[in-house]
Design an enzyme around this catalytic site. Structure first.
Site, PDB file in Angstrom:
ATOM      1  N   SER A   7     169.756  36.996  53.502  1.00  0.00           N
ATOM      2  CA  SER A   7     169.780  37.944  54.619  1.00  0.00           C
ATOM      3  C   SER A   7     168.372  38.454  54.875  1.00  0.00           C
ATOM      4  O   SER A   7     167.756  39.061  53.994  1.00  0.00           O
ATOM      5  CB  SER A   7     170.692  39.125  54.295  1.00  0.00           C
ATOM      6  OG  SER A   7     170.436  40.156  55.227  1.00  0.00           O
ATOM      7  N   HIS A  32     171.194  34.486  57.224  1.00  0.00           N
ATOM      8  CA  HIS A  32     172.102  35.567  57.609  1.00  0.00           C
ATOM      9  C   HIS A  32     171.322  36.643  58.365  1.00  0.00           C
ATOM     10  O   HIS A  32     170.333  37.175  57.865  1.00  0.00           O
ATOM     11  CB  HIS A  32     172.729  36.129  56.336  1.00  0.00           C
ATOM     12  CG  HIS A  32     173.817  37.131  56.559  1.00  0.00           C
ATOM     13  ND1 HIS A  32     175.106  36.780  56.894  1.00  0.00           N
ATOM     14  CD2 HIS A  32     173.825  38.478  56.469  1.00  0.00           C
ATOM     15  CE1 HIS A  32     175.855  37.861  56.988  1.00  0.00           C
ATOM     16  NE2 HIS A  32     175.105  38.915  56.744  1.00  0.00           N
ATOM     17  N   ASP A  34     171.621  40.254  60.086  1.00  0.00           N
ATOM     18  CA  ASP A  34     172.441  41.468  60.121  1.00  0.00           C
ATOM     19  C   ASP A  34     172.085  42.317  61.332  1.00  0.00           C
ATOM     20  O   ASP A  34     170.990  42.885  61.384  1.00  0.00           O
ATOM     21  CB  ASP A  34     172.194  42.289  58.846  1.00  0.00           C
ATOM     22  CG  ASP A  34     172.879  41.682  57.641  1.00  0.00           C
ATOM     23  OD1 ASP A  34     174.098  41.468  57.704  1.00  0.00           O
ATOM     24  OD2 ASP A  34     172.183  41.429  56.628  1.00  0.00           O
ATOM     25  N   MET A  36     172.750  45.639  63.459  1.00  0.00           N
ATOM     26  CA  MET A  36     173.320  46.981  63.286  1.00  0.00           C
ATOM     27  C   MET A  36     172.960  47.857  64.473  1.00  0.00           C
ATOM     28  O   MET A  36     171.810  47.861  64.921  1.00  0.00           O
ATOM     29  CB  MET A  36     172.751  47.618  62.013  1.00  0.00           C
ATOM     30  CG  MET A  36     172.981  46.796  60.764  1.00  0.00           C
ATOM     31  SD  MET A  36     172.209  47.619  59.364  1.00  0.00           S
ATOM     32  CE  MET A  36     172.675  46.507  58.037  1.00  0.00           C
ATOM     33  N   HIS A  65     175.801  38.387  61.773  1.00  0.00           N
ATOM     34  CA  HIS A  65     176.801  39.353  61.309  1.00  0.00           C
ATOM     35  C   HIS A  65     176.667  40.597  62.176  1.00  0.00           C
ATOM     36  O   HIS A  65     175.736  41.382  61.992  1.00  0.00           O
ATOM     37  CB  HIS A  65     176.531  39.638  59.821  1.00  0.00           C
ATOM     38  CG  HIS A  65     177.394  40.687  59.227  1.00  0.00           C
ATOM     39  ND1 HIS A  65     177.134  41.249  57.999  1.00  0.00           N
ATOM     40  CD2 HIS A  65     178.533  41.277  59.663  1.00  0.00           C
ATOM     41  CE1 HIS A  65     178.071  42.143  57.720  1.00  0.00           C
ATOM     42  NE2 HIS A  65     178.921  42.189  58.717  1.00  0.00           N
ATOM     43  N   MET A  67     177.357  44.067  63.093  1.00  0.00           N
ATOM     44  CA  MET A  67     177.881  45.368  62.666  1.00  0.00           C
ATOM     45  C   MET A  67     177.687  46.327  63.831  1.00  0.00           C
ATOM     46  O   MET A  67     176.865  47.250  63.787  1.00  0.00           O
ATOM     47  CB  MET A  67     177.147  45.842  61.407  1.00  0.00           C
ATOM     48  CG  MET A  67     177.584  45.081  60.165  1.00  0.00           C
ATOM     49  SD  MET A  67     176.453  45.303  58.793  1.00  0.00           S
ATOM     50  CE  MET A  67     175.278  44.019  59.153  1.00  0.00           C
ATOM     51  N   MET A 136     183.473  41.581  52.917  1.00  0.00           N
ATOM     52  CA  MET A 136     182.359  42.456  52.529  1.00  0.00           C
ATOM     53  C   MET A 136     182.577  42.911  51.084  1.00  0.00           C
ATOM     54  O   MET A 136     183.647  43.419  50.733  1.00  0.00           O
ATOM     55  CB  MET A 136     182.276  43.684  53.436  1.00  0.00           C
ATOM     56  CG  MET A 136     181.800  43.411  54.859  1.00  0.00           C
ATOM     57  SD  MET A 136     180.206  42.574  54.991  1.00  0.00           S
ATOM     58  CE  MET A 136     179.098  43.742  54.186  1.00  0.00           C
ATOM     59  N   PHE A 142     173.711  48.806  54.681  1.00  0.00           N
ATOM     60  CA  PHE A 142     172.439  48.838  53.954  1.00  0.00           C
ATOM     61  C   PHE A 142     172.358  47.684  52.962  1.00  0.00           C
ATOM     62  O   PHE A 142     173.385  47.266  52.428  1.00  0.00           O
ATOM     63  CB  PHE A 142     172.296  50.147  53.156  1.00  0.00           C
ATOM     64  CG  PHE A 142     172.493  51.372  54.001  1.00  0.00           C
ATOM     65  CD1 PHE A 142     171.458  51.867  54.787  1.00  0.00           C
ATOM     66  CD2 PHE A 142     173.717  52.014  54.024  1.00  0.00           C
ATOM     67  CE1 PHE A 142     171.651  52.996  55.582  1.00  0.00           C
ATOM     68  CE2 PHE A 142     173.917  53.144  54.814  1.00  0.00           C
ATOM     69  CZ  PHE A 142     172.875  53.636  55.595  1.00  0.00           C
ATOM     70  N   ASP A 175     179.425  39.099  51.010  1.00  0.00           N
ATOM     71  CA  ASP A 175     178.190  39.744  51.470  1.00  0.00           C
ATOM     72  C   ASP A 175     178.085  41.137  50.856  1.00  0.00           C
ATOM     73  O   ASP A 175     178.923  41.994  51.118  1.00  0.00           O
ATOM     74  CB  ASP A 175     178.229  39.833  53.006  1.00  0.00           C
ATOM     75  CG  ASP A 175     176.969  40.450  53.600  1.00  0.00           C
ATOM     76  OD1 ASP A 175     176.003  40.697  52.858  1.00  0.00           O
ATOM     77  OD2 ASP A 175     176.967  40.675  54.832  1.00  0.00           O
ATOM     78  N   SER A 198     168.616  41.682  49.113  1.00  0.00           N
ATOM     79  CA  SER A 198     167.580  42.240  48.240  1.00  0.00           C
ATOM     80  C   SER A 198     167.326  41.361  47.011  1.00  0.00           C
ATOM     81  O   SER A 198     166.189  41.284  46.535  1.00  0.00           O
ATOM     82  CB  SER A 198     167.957  43.658  47.799  1.00  0.00           C
ATOM     83  OG  SER A 198     169.254  43.690  47.261  1.00  0.00           O
TER      84      SER A 198
HETATM   85  C1  DX5 Z   1     174.980  44.932  54.478  1.00  0.00           C
HETATM   86  C2  DX5 Z   1     174.616  43.619  55.079  1.00  0.00           C
HETATM   87  C3  DX5 Z   1     174.165  42.618  54.102  1.00  0.00           C
HETATM   88  C4  DX5 Z   1     172.902  42.992  53.349  1.00  0.00           C
HETATM   89  C5  DX5 Z   1     173.125  42.522  51.960  1.00  0.00           C
HETATM   90  O1  DX5 Z   1     175.514  45.727  55.459  1.00  0.00           O
HETATM   91  O2  DX5 Z   1     175.725  43.069  55.753  1.00  0.00           O
HETATM   92  O3  DX5 Z   1     174.051  41.322  54.654  1.00  0.00           O
HETATM   93  O4  DX5 Z   1     171.743  42.414  53.870  1.00  0.00           O
HETATM   94  O5  DX5 Z   1     172.131  43.036  51.178  1.00  0.00           O
HETATM   95  P1  DX5 Z   1     172.175  42.944  49.594  1.00  0.00           P
HETATM   96  O6  DX5 Z   1     172.298  41.509  49.226  1.00  0.00           O
HETATM   97  O7  DX5 Z   1     170.905  43.572  49.193  1.00  0.00           O
HETATM   98  O8  DX5 Z   1     173.390  43.733  49.143  1.00  0.00           O
HETATM   99 ZN    ZN Z   2     175.568  40.949  56.387  1.00  0.00          ZN
END
Ligand code: DX5
Ligand code: ZN
Length: 219
Positions: A7, A32, A34, A36, A65, A67, A136, A142, A175, A198
């Site tokens: 991600s 991936h 994300d 938001m 993804h 959100m 999830m 985050f 994820d 991360s």
């Molecule tokens: C969280 C995201 C994830 C995020 C995962 O809302 O959907 O894709 O980047 O991050 P890690 O792997 O650090 O939990």
């Molecule tokens: Zn994600």
């Protein structure tokens, strides 16, 4: 062996191309992205323009993804900008069936996403229509959160459902909080793709971390 989807949420945005090339060369199959909106989740990240910018620099599948509230508003834009797969949360729209159909109509893979507090039963009516379920394993919003092991039972449930029903043809993605240890049980339960933010991009050498996730599921 599980497929890995780094991600970019945790990547170095200033040197994004370098980060993407590193995980691409390490054998990650999926990237991936994300998205938001500051409403469905508190944070604001990036939008369709990023997908357009990233598209020409990699062959990896671009997994968007969303959100965001009422994601059906943006399905066409993400598809037109180069998404290979679009994921929409069942919690984000009263029209999940329509949203998934819109994705399919654009010729893009359709994914339904469920939060840790959402049961599998809520998405059963759309399972016949989708290419992937994203379970999830943290609450969305985050990077860097702790993996929630109670979500594994939902992966098992989905795996059973697809084995029992020949109308279903979907893969399962996880994820949140994924690393070379937390990935093992979900993989055994039936997960096909692991998103990792991360753990991969927080490391000195992201390529090694992609390999570590793969090695942990090489059985
Ligand atoms: C969280 C995201 C994830 C995020 C995962 O809302 O959907 O894709 O980047 O991050 P890690 O792997 O650090 O939990
Ligand atoms: Zn994600």
């Amino acid at each position: 062996m599980i497929k890995v989807a780094p991600s970019i949420l945790s990547a170095d945005y200033i040197n994004l191309q370098k980060s993407i090339e590193a995980v691409d060369q390490a054998g990650a199959e999926v990237l991936h992205i994300d998205v938001m909106d500051g409403l469905f989740v508190p944070a604001i990240s990036y939008g369709p323009a990023w997908v357009k910018a990233i598209r020409p620099i990699t062959q990896m599948e671009l997994d968007c993804h969303l959100m965001i509230e009422n994601p059906e508003r943006y399905v066409d834009t993400f598809a037109d900008n180069g998404a290979d797969l679009i994921g929409v949360h069942v919690e984000a729209t009263p029209h999940i069936h329509r949203a998934l159909q819109m994705i399919k109509n654009k010729g893009v893979k359709a994914e339904v996403v469920i939060n840790p507090g959402t049961p599998v039963s809520l998405i059963e009516p759309v399972l016949y229509l989708i290419d992937q379920v994203l379970v999830m394993t943290v609450n969305p919003g985050f990077g860097g959160q702790k993996f929630i092991p109670e979500t594994i039972s939902k992966i098992k449930q989905l795996n059973q459902l697809r084995n029992q029903n020949e109308d279903y043809d979907f893969t399962i993605e996880i994820d949140g909080g994924v690393n070379n240890q937390t990935v093992v049980k979900p993989y055994e339960a039936g997960a096909d793709v692991a998103v990792a933010g991360s753990y991969v991009f927080g490391a000195e050498n992201p390529a090694e971390r992609v390999q570590a996730i793969k090695k942990a599921t090489d059985f």
